[in-house]
Write a protein that holds these residues in place. Structure first.
Motif, short mmCIF file in Angstrom:
data_model
loop_
_atom_site.label_atom_id
_atom_site.label_comp_id
_atom_site.label_asym_id
_atom_site.label_seq_id
_atom_site.Cartn_x
_atom_site.Cartn_y
_atom_site.Cartn_z
N SER A 151 52.47 57.94 29.96
CA SER A 151 52.44 57.89 28.36
C SER A 151 50.93 58.10 27.97
CB SER A 151 53.00 56.85 27.72
OG SER A 151 52.06 55.44 28.31
N ASN A 152 49.77 57.71 28.91
CA ASN A 152 48.44 57.89 28.83
C ASN A 152 47.95 59.23 29.12
OD1 ASN A 152 46.46 56.61 27.20
ND2 ASN A 152 45.45 56.15 29.19
N SER A 153 48.57 60.03 29.96
CA SER A 153 47.70 60.93 30.67
C SER A 153 47.54 62.01 29.69
CB SER A 153 49.09 61.53 31.82
OG SER A 153 49.11 60.71 32.71
N CYS A 175 35.75 50.99 27.61
CA CYS A 175 35.85 52.22 27.23
C CYS A 175 37.20 52.37 26.59
CB CYS A 175 35.87 53.34 28.44
SG CYS A 175 34.06 53.36 29.25
N ASP A 176 37.22 52.63 25.15
CA ASP A 176 38.62 52.81 24.41
C ASP A 176 38.43 54.06 23.93
OD1 ASP A 176 40.87 51.97 23.64
OD2 ASP A 176 40.13 50.54 22.18
N SER A 177 39.47 54.44 23.41
CA SER A 177 39.69 56.03 22.70
C SER A 177 39.03 56.08 21.61
CB SER A 177 41.25 55.97 22.52
OG SER A 177 41.73 55.16 21.61
N PHE A 178 39.06 55.25 20.47
CA PHE A 178 38.46 55.49 19.30
C PHE A 178 37.10 55.64 19.22
CE2 PHE A 178 42.78 54.20 17.29
CZ PHE A 178 42.95 55.44 16.67
N PRO A 179 36.43 54.57 19.87
CA PRO A 179 34.98 54.65 20.12
C PRO A 179 34.31 55.94 20.86
CG PRO A 179 35.90 52.39 20.64
CD PRO A 179 36.97 53.20 20.51
N ASP A 187 35.17 69.01 17.05
CA ASP A 187 36.21 68.44 16.04
C ASP A 187 37.33 67.61 16.77
OD1 ASP A 187 37.91 68.44 13.98
OD2 ASP A 187 38.51 70.55 14.28
N THR A 188 37.58 66.39 16.26
CA THR A 188 38.27 65.52 16.97
C THR A 188 39.42 65.20 15.92
OG1 THR A 188 36.84 63.66 16.07
CG2 THR A 188 36.52 64.50 18.30
N HIS A 189 39.69 66.00 14.95
CA HIS A 189 40.86 65.48 13.88
C HIS A 189 42.11 65.32 14.44
CE1 HIS A 189 42.90 65.34 10.23
NE2 HIS A 189 43.86 66.31 10.41
N MET A 190 42.38 66.37 15.35
CA MET A 190 43.96 66.23 15.92
C MET A 190 43.78 65.05 16.97
SD MET A 190 45.76 67.96 14.24
CE MET A 190 47.09 67.83 15.58
N THR A 191 42.60 65.09 18.05
CA THR A 191 42.53 64.28 18.97
C THR A 191 42.70 62.62 18.49
OG1 THR A 191 41.31 65.80 20.24
CG2 THR A 191 41.38 63.74 21.01
N GLY A 192 41.89 62.50 17.32
CA GLY A 192 42.00 61.18 16.54
C GLY A 192 43.10 60.80 16.39
N LEU A 193 44.41 61.61 16.09
CA LEU A 193 45.47 61.18 15.88
C LEU A 193 46.45 60.66 16.77
CD1 LEU A 193 46.57 64.05 12.98
CD2 LEU A 193 45.55 61.40 12.53
N PRO A 195 45.87 58.84 19.73
CA PRO A 195 45.78 57.41 20.16
C PRO A 195 46.89 56.74 19.15
CG PRO A 195 43.69 58.18 20.14
CD PRO A 195 44.41 59.11 19.24
N ALA A 196 46.92 56.84 17.95
CA ALA A 196 48.08 56.14 17.13
C ALA A 196 49.44 56.62 17.39
CB ALA A 196 47.51 56.72 15.64
N VAL A 197 49.49 57.82 17.78
CA VAL A 197 50.97 58.35 18.05
C VAL A 197 51.57 57.78 19.47
CG1 VAL A 197 52.32 60.28 18.51
CG2 VAL A 197 50.58 60.49 16.75
N VAL A 198 50.64 57.72 20.45
CA VAL A 198 50.85 57.21 21.63
C VAL A 198 51.23 55.71 21.65
CG1 VAL A 198 49.97 56.76 24.00
CG2 VAL A 198 49.43 59.09 22.86
N ALA A 199 50.26 55.21 20.85
CA ALA A 199 50.38 53.70 20.69
C ALA A 199 51.65 53.23 20.04
CB ALA A 199 48.99 52.96 20.00
N GLY A 200 52.06 54.11 19.02
CA GLY A 200 53.13 53.81 18.48
C GLY A 200 54.56 53.98 19.07
N VAL A 201 54.65 55.16 20.06
CA VAL A 201 55.74 55.43 20.96
C VAL A 201 55.78 54.32 22.03
CG1 VAL A 201 56.44 57.09 22.66
CG2 VAL A 201 55.39 57.72 20.56
#
Length: 299
Positions: A151-153, A175-179, A187-193, A195-201
């Motif tokens: 899931s985190n790969s 070392c965490d994703s958002f920081p 551009d991190t718009h898509m990449t920033g979304l 972590p929330a999707v993976v965490a939700g799943v």
């Protein structure tokens, strides 16, 4: 001519010799107790024949997971507080995040498996021996671990392909994703979304399964005619459910809910619950409150 960052600085919880010494002693004490408690559970479940049951098999898996979970974060914190060097290589940071995310996701799945095991034992006692056999236990344990690592790969791959050209100070104690995404100069718009999707799943479906299992357990316990039996069952279930809710609440607050820059300090504080406190209290909640473990300890 952009400068490529070769290392990150983990700011942690502050700076100063006195504060570093205090934090070092606190983290060292927590780490020793976490490792000792979880190793104790593993040794006890392996050595005692009476604990060779599905419940304690999953407890042993959880203890192994907590040891790896803590060892991925706390030793690096101890080194930074001891020597004052808060730097970590970029590759080392990605590696730490990868194992953190994988182990956190695996714990979500394993907690759901453990709650399902308790549901079968309490609500379907006649079917329990045939349903929860050794083969299924191994499959569920392996599935939890494999699902967590898969899931985190994708997320780790996306973050590792971002460009980092400065600044390199991470407002966190690991070392965490958002920081890390915040420090990228691309551009991190898509990449920033992601972590929330993976965490939700990884957290929402296991939480729903866990909560539903304990809800059915509580309904079944309410039908027990003996007040003593109800009290004993509620005591065990309430302690398990407390830890589960605390773990999922902290995970969802940091990753699933909307993320704002003003929440950085709050999220860092909340992160302490699922990275440091949960591995410490899980052996106590899941094992040492159990009558069978106490009996095995006396023997």
């Amino acid at each position: 001519n952009k400068t490529v960052v070769t290392e990150f600085i983990l700011l942690g919880f502050g700076n100063g010799p006195e504060l570093d010494s205090l934090l070092f002693l606190m983290v060292l004490s927590i780490y020793i107790m976490t490792i000792t408690g979880n190793i104790f559970i593993i040794v006890l479940t392996v050595a005692n024949q009476h604990l060779h049951t599905p419940m304690y098999f999953f407890l042993g898996n959880l203890a192994c997971l907590e040891i790896c979970y803590s060892s991925n974060i706390l030793p690096r914190m101890l080194l930074s507080y001891l020597g004052g060097d808060r730097s970590i290589s970029v590759k080392g940071c990605f590696t730490q995040y990868y194992f953190f995310g994988c182990l956190a996701a695996a714990e979500c799945y394993l907690l759901a498996v453990m709650s399902y095991d308790r549901y079968l034992a309490v609500c379907k006692p006649l079917l329990y021996p045939s349903c929860m056999n050794s083969e299924l236990c191994l499959q569920l344990g392996a599935a939890s671990l494999i699902s967590g690592f898969l899931s985190n790969s994708i997320l780790t791959f996306l973050i590792s392909n971002l460009d980092f050209c400065g600044p390199n100070e991470i407002e966190h104690f690991f070392c965490d994703s958002f920081p890390m995404i915040k420090l990228s100069c691309t551009d991190t718009h898509m990449t920033g979304l992601v972590p929330a999707v993976v965490a939700g799943v990884c957290s929402v479906p296991p939480f729903l399964l866990t909560f539903s299992s304990y809800l059915y357990i509580i309904i079944t316990v309410m039908r027990i005619p003996s007040a003593t039996g109800r009290k004993k069952a509620f005591s065990t279930c309430s302690s398990h459910l407390t830890v589960v809710i605390l773990f999922y609440w902290s995970i969802s607050t940091v990753y699933v809910l909307p993320h704002h820059d003003t929440q950085i300090s709050l999220n860092k504080l909340i992160s302490v619950f699922y990275t440091i406190l949960t591995p410490l209290v899980n052996p106590l909640i899941y094992s040492l409150r159990n009558k069978e473990v106490k009996e095995a300890l006396r023997k």
